[in-house]
Design a protein around this motif. Structure first.
Motif, PDB file in Angstrom:
ATOM      1  N   ALA A 151       0.830  -1.210   0.000  1.00  0.00           N
ATOM      2  CA  ALA A 151       0.000   0.000   0.000  1.00  0.00           C
ATOM      3  C   ALA A 151       0.860   1.254   0.000  1.00  0.00           C
ATOM      4  N   VAL A 152       1.967   1.215   0.758  1.00  0.00           N
ATOM      5  CA  VAL A 152       2.878   2.364   0.825  1.00  0.00           C
ATOM      6  C   VAL A 152       3.548   2.597  -0.523  1.00  0.00           C
ATOM      7  N   GLN A 153       3.983   1.516  -1.160  1.00  0.00           N
ATOM      8  CA  GLN A 153       4.734   1.655  -2.397  1.00  0.00           C
ATOM      9  C   GLN A 153       3.880   2.098  -3.576  1.00  0.00           C
ATOM     10  N   LYS A 154       2.573   2.112  -3.409  1.00  0.00           N
ATOM     11  CA  LYS A 154       1.688   2.642  -4.447  1.00  0.00           C
ATOM     12  C   LYS A 154       1.645   4.167  -4.427  1.00  0.00           C
ATOM     13  N   LEU A 155       2.168   4.757  -3.349  1.00  0.00           N
ATOM     14  CA  LEU A 155       2.130   6.210  -3.206  1.00  0.00           C
ATOM     15  C   LEU A 155       3.396   6.846  -3.785  1.00  0.00           C
ATOM     16  N   PRO A 156       3.280   8.048  -4.347  1.00  0.00           N
ATOM     17  CA  PRO A 156       4.457   8.745  -4.900  1.00  0.00           C
ATOM     18  C   PRO A 156       5.277   9.421  -3.807  1.00  0.00           C
ATOM     19  N   LEU A 157       5.881   8.616  -2.938  1.00  0.00           N
ATOM     20  CA  LEU A 157       6.644   9.154  -1.815  1.00  0.00           C
ATOM     21  C   LEU A 157       8.051   9.527  -2.237  1.00  0.00           C
ATOM     22  N   LEU A 168      11.764   2.488   8.629  1.00  0.00           N
ATOM     23  CA  LEU A 168      11.347   3.429   9.661  1.00  0.00           C
ATOM     24  C   LEU A 168       9.889   3.837   9.453  1.00  0.00           C
ATOM     25  N   LEU A 169       9.515   4.102   8.214  1.00  0.00           N
ATOM     26  CA  LEU A 169       8.131   4.474   7.902  1.00  0.00           C
ATOM     27  C   LEU A 169       7.171   3.339   8.248  1.00  0.00           C
ATOM     28  N   LEU A 170       7.492   2.113   7.843  1.00  0.00           N
ATOM     29  CA  LEU A 170       6.623   0.968   8.109  1.00  0.00           C
ATOM     30  C   LEU A 170       6.487   0.716   9.610  1.00  0.00           C
ATOM     31  N   TYR A 171       7.602   0.830  10.339  1.00  0.00           N
ATOM     32  CA  TYR A 171       7.586   0.639  11.793  1.00  0.00           C
ATOM     33  C   TYR A 171       6.656   1.653  12.456  1.00  0.00           C
ATOM     34  N   SER A 172       6.763   2.905  12.054  1.00  0.00           N
ATOM     35  CA  SER A 172       5.940   3.975  12.625  1.00  0.00           C
ATOM     36  C   SER A 172       4.464   3.755  12.320  1.00  0.00           C
ATOM     37  N   LEU A 173       4.160   3.370  11.088  1.00  0.00           N
ATOM     38  CA  LEU A 173       2.763   3.142  10.697  1.00  0.00           C
ATOM     39  C   LEU A 173       2.156   1.966  11.463  1.00  0.00           C
ATOM     40  N   LYS A 174       2.955   0.925  11.720  1.00  0.00           N
ATOM     41  CA  LYS A 174       2.460  -0.226  12.471  1.00  0.00           C
ATOM     42  C   LYS A 174       2.152   0.137  13.920  1.00  0.00           C
ATOM     43  N   ASP A 187       5.464  20.635  -2.671  1.00  0.00           N
ATOM     44  CA  ASP A 187       6.435  21.265  -1.780  1.00  0.00           C
ATOM     45  C   ASP A 187       6.067  21.087  -0.313  1.00  0.00           C
ATOM     46  N   SER A 188       4.788  20.838  -0.034  1.00  0.00           N
ATOM     47  CA  SER A 188       4.324  20.730   1.352  1.00  0.00           C
ATOM     48  C   SER A 188       4.634  19.352   1.924  1.00  0.00           C
ATOM     49  N   ARG A 189       4.536  19.238   3.243  1.00  0.00           N
ATOM     50  CA  ARG A 189       4.660  17.957   3.938  1.00  0.00           C
ATOM     51  C   ARG A 189       3.264  17.364   4.128  1.00  0.00           C
ATOM     52  N   PHE A 190       3.193  16.038   4.243  1.00  0.00           N
ATOM     53  CA  PHE A 190       1.915  15.356   4.393  1.00  0.00           C
ATOM     54  C   PHE A 190       2.006  14.337   5.521  1.00  0.00           C
ATOM     55  N   LEU A 191       0.843  13.904   6.009  1.00  0.00           N
ATOM     56  CA  LEU A 191       0.765  12.908   7.073  1.00  0.00           C
ATOM     57  C   LEU A 191       0.129  11.641   6.517  1.00  0.00           C
ATOM     58  N   LEU A 192       0.741  10.525   6.856  1.00  0.00           N
ATOM     59  CA  LEU A 192       0.318   9.230   6.323  1.00  0.00           C
ATOM     60  C   LEU A 192      -0.075   8.304   7.458  1.00  0.00           C
ATOM     61  N   GLU A 193      -1.185   7.560   7.295  1.00  0.00           N
ATOM     62  CA  GLU A 193      -1.579   6.566   8.292  1.00  0.00           C
ATOM     63  C   GLU A 193      -2.153   5.337   7.595  1.00  0.00           C
ATOM     64  N   ALA A 194      -2.025   4.193   8.256  1.00  0.00           N
ATOM     65  CA  ALA A 194      -2.530   2.937   7.704  1.00  0.00           C
ATOM     66  C   ALA A 194      -4.040   2.841   7.882  1.00  0.00           C
ATOM     67  N   ASN A 195      -4.710   2.280   6.879  1.00  0.00           N
ATOM     68  CA  ASN A 195      -6.152   2.049   6.934  1.00  0.00           C
ATOM     69  C   ASN A 195      -6.421   0.607   6.516  1.00  0.00           C
ATOM     70  N   PRO A 196      -6.175  -0.353   7.430  1.00  0.00           N
ATOM     71  CA  PRO A 196      -6.327  -1.764   7.069  1.00  0.00           C
ATOM     72  C   PRO A 196      -7.758  -2.158   6.700  1.00  0.00           C
TER      73      PRO A 196
END
Length: 242
Positions: A151-157, A168-174, A187-196
């Motif tokens: 799911a993470v790798q589908k995003l243009p990160l 580190l990202l996967l650990y934090s999301l878990k 240019d802006s920052r964004f917040l990401l969260e898991a939605n199982p």
């Protein structure tokens, strides 16, 4: 086990669970008082919200004290409250409790009745309570079909080139965190969260407004299109006679 060893074991458990060492002296005092059970309390500010914890301990027939889990209550400035009791066998930490009370999911390694280990995402149903005043806990089992990394790798990160950054990202999301990320083409920052539940990711701007993933992918496509134009322009400029 001696009283000293018992106290050290409990203190290590609290530290491992994210409660730090601020309760160590009071814990030692209560154990030496030889009560059948006791509760330790602590509070912390989380932005403009307040989080209250009540940690539970009980003495066995053999005289050894056990940590049974904790109550957590999240209060907002508007007077809204969400609370839940988390049991020791759930392995929920202090920070994970906050994330669960805010509606996010947490990935845990659990045991079934046969003692077999399995992995699942836990999420509270904050819209209902049972007869004990507890929010039902929904489990999205490892066979449910949600794969966080996919799911993470589908995003243009952006800045996810190294395995360490991705880990580190996967650990934090878990842990149920909203993790700050860079999106390609923005240019802006964004917040990401898991939605199982819906087998996807939630993306928010820094003000907390939820965004559509399709819009983010469109921005990435625009960046790629612009990048393709640059070599063409450079080739044309070389062929111009002055």
């Amino acid at each position: 086990m001696t009283i000293k060893e018992n106290i050290q074991e409990l203190q290590d458990r609290l530290k491992y669970s994210g409660f730090g060492e601020t309760l160590n002296k009071e814990l030692e005092k209560q154990v030496k008082a030889k009560k059948s059970d006791f509760e330790l309390n602590m509070s912390k500010e989380v932005g403009d919200k307040k989080l209250d914890y009540g940690l539970h301990f009980r003495k066995s027939d053999e005289g050894r004290y056990y940590y049974n889990g904790f109550d957590a209550k999240l209060s907002t400035p508007e007077g809204k409250e969400q609370s839940q009791r988390f049991y020791n066998n759930q392995g929920v930490s202090a920070k994970e409790a906050l994330n669960l009370l805010e509606g996010r999911a947490v990935f845990k390694s659990l045991f079934n009745k046969e003692g077999e280990r399995y992995n699942a995402w836990l999420q509270l149903d904050l819209g209902s309570k049972d007869e004990k005043g507890q929010h039902p806990v929904t489990q999205y089992h490892q066979n449910y079909g949600f794969k966080l990394e996919d799911a993470v790798q589908k995003l243009p990160l952006n800045n996810m080139g190294s395995p360490d950054q991705l880990d580190l990202l996967l650990y934090s999301l878990k842990k149920g965190n909203r993790h700050e990320v860079d999106i390609i083409g923005n240019d802006s920052r964004f917040l990401l969260e898991a939605n199982p539940k819906y087998k996807t990711m939630n993306v928010y701007n820094v003000e907390g407004k939820r965004l559509k993933i399709s819009d983010l992918n469109a921005a990435q496509d625009q960046v790629k299109a612009e990048a393709k134009k640059i070599p063409e322009a450079q080739r044309k400029s070389k062929g111009v006679k002055v």
